[in-house]
Design an enzyme around this catalytic site. Structure first.
Site, PDB file in Angstrom:
ATOM      1  N   TYR A 157     -26.028  43.405  37.340  1.00  0.00           N
ATOM      2  CA  TYR A 157     -26.867  42.201  37.259  1.00  0.00           C
ATOM      3  C   TYR A 157     -27.024  41.553  38.629  1.00  0.00           C
ATOM      4  O   TYR A 157     -28.132  41.187  39.034  1.00  0.00           O
ATOM      5  CB  TYR A 157     -26.239  41.224  36.266  1.00  0.00           C
ATOM      6  CG  TYR A 157     -27.084  40.005  35.964  1.00  0.00           C
ATOM      7  CD1 TYR A 157     -28.251  40.123  35.220  1.00  0.00           C
ATOM      8  CD2 TYR A 157     -26.702  38.745  36.399  1.00  0.00           C
ATOM      9  CE1 TYR A 157     -29.026  39.007  34.925  1.00  0.00           C
ATOM     10  CE2 TYR A 157     -27.461  37.621  36.111  1.00  0.00           C
ATOM     11  CZ  TYR A 157     -28.618  37.765  35.373  1.00  0.00           C
ATOM     12  OH  TYR A 157     -29.379  36.654  35.088  1.00  0.00           O
TER      13      TYR A 157
ATOM     14  N   SER B  72     -30.723  34.635  40.194  1.00  0.00           N
ATOM     15  CA  SER B  72     -29.472  34.137  39.619  1.00  0.00           C
ATOM     16  C   SER B  72     -28.493  33.799  40.730  1.00  0.00           C
ATOM     17  O   SER B  72     -28.581  34.329  41.851  1.00  0.00           O
ATOM     18  CB  SER B  72     -28.858  35.198  38.699  1.00  0.00           C
ATOM     19  OG  SER B  72     -27.511  34.882  38.366  1.00  0.00           O
TER      20      SER B  72
END
Length: 258
Positions: free
Chosen positions: A159, A146
């Site tokens: 995350y 990501s």
């Protein structure tokens, strides 16, 4: 495709987290270029729908219900995938889970779930499928990380840390297995307009402001699409890209350099 040649004709591809969204689009993209597909996820109804679509393309497909955070479940998945497909040429580790919050606010159980889904799932899938690639001395692994792995974002502590670990794991596997003909690369997408993103947007207290905040991070005045992500994954897995391994490819509208 090059002319009428399908790059992945008769190749076997396993895509985790592929019953919906980005993962499903990746699976469909491989199937459109001649690959046989194992759809991996939890939702049986969506998984079977994806399988039906791929079979409609004239390719073999199987859905394998899997808890990617559970070792026994992943081992069973690997065994079933090999029985159904016969071999694995490409593994795409796409499954992910996002929890918002700063470190003081994230519950330990949510921290652990984030790491299990985003990092442990990659380890387990590779642990049980990579040996088959090593036996064949060929194969490509594409891990989905990501944009949050590349720089700090507010309320993305768990995350971002987990996705950064995916990048490190990618590089380690590339070093360990390149001599055996295995290429391992990583894709870092930015915010993509998926069904889930649009669903979350409609339930936000200020959807327009929230979306504008996503746009303000980038150099482009628009967000990415699932089709663009799928094309990038196919590029990383392309059998002609033999010189590309241990790479981290960004697809984020310039967010990582803004």
């Amino acid at each position: 495709m090059r002319g009428n040649i399908m790059k992945f004709a008769n190749k076997s591809v396993i895509v985790t987290g592929s019953t919906s969204g980005i993962g499903k689009e990746i699976a469909f993209a491989f199937a459109s270029q001649g690959a046989d597909i194992a759809i991996i996820g939890r939702n049986a109804d969506k998984g079977k729908e994806a399988v039906d679509t791929i079979r409609g393309m004239g390719r073999h497909a199987v859905f394998i219900a899997t808890d990617l955070t559970n070792e026994a479940s992943v081992k069973k998945m690997a065994d079933e995938a090999m029985r159904s497909l016969g071999r694995v040429d490409v593994l795409v580790n796409n499954a992910g889970h996002l929890v918002s919050g700063a470190v003081p606010d994230i519950r330990p159980e949510d921290w652990h779930k984030t790491w299990q889904t985003n990092v442990t799932s990659v380890y387990l899938a590779c642990h049980y499928l990579l040996p088959h690639m090593l036996n064949n001395r060929s194969g490509a692994i594409v891990n989905i990380a990501s944009e949050t792995a590349l720089k700090g974002y507010k309320n993305r502590a768990a995350y971002g840390a987990a996705k950064a670990a995916v990048i490190s794991l990618t590089k380690s596997m590339a070093v360990d297995h390149s001599e055996a003909g295995i290429r391992v690369n990583c894709l870092c997408p930015g915010t993509v307009e998926t069904e889930m993103f649009n669903h979350l947007l409609t339930h936000n207290l200020d959807p327009n402001r929230h979306k504008q905040a996503m746009l303000d991070r980038r150099l482009t005045p628009f967000l990415g699409t699932i089709g663009e992500v799928a094309k990038a994954v196919l590029f990383l897995a392309d059998p002609d890209m033999n010189y590309m391994t241990g790479s981290v490819l960004t697809l984020d509208g310039g967010s990582s350099v803004k």
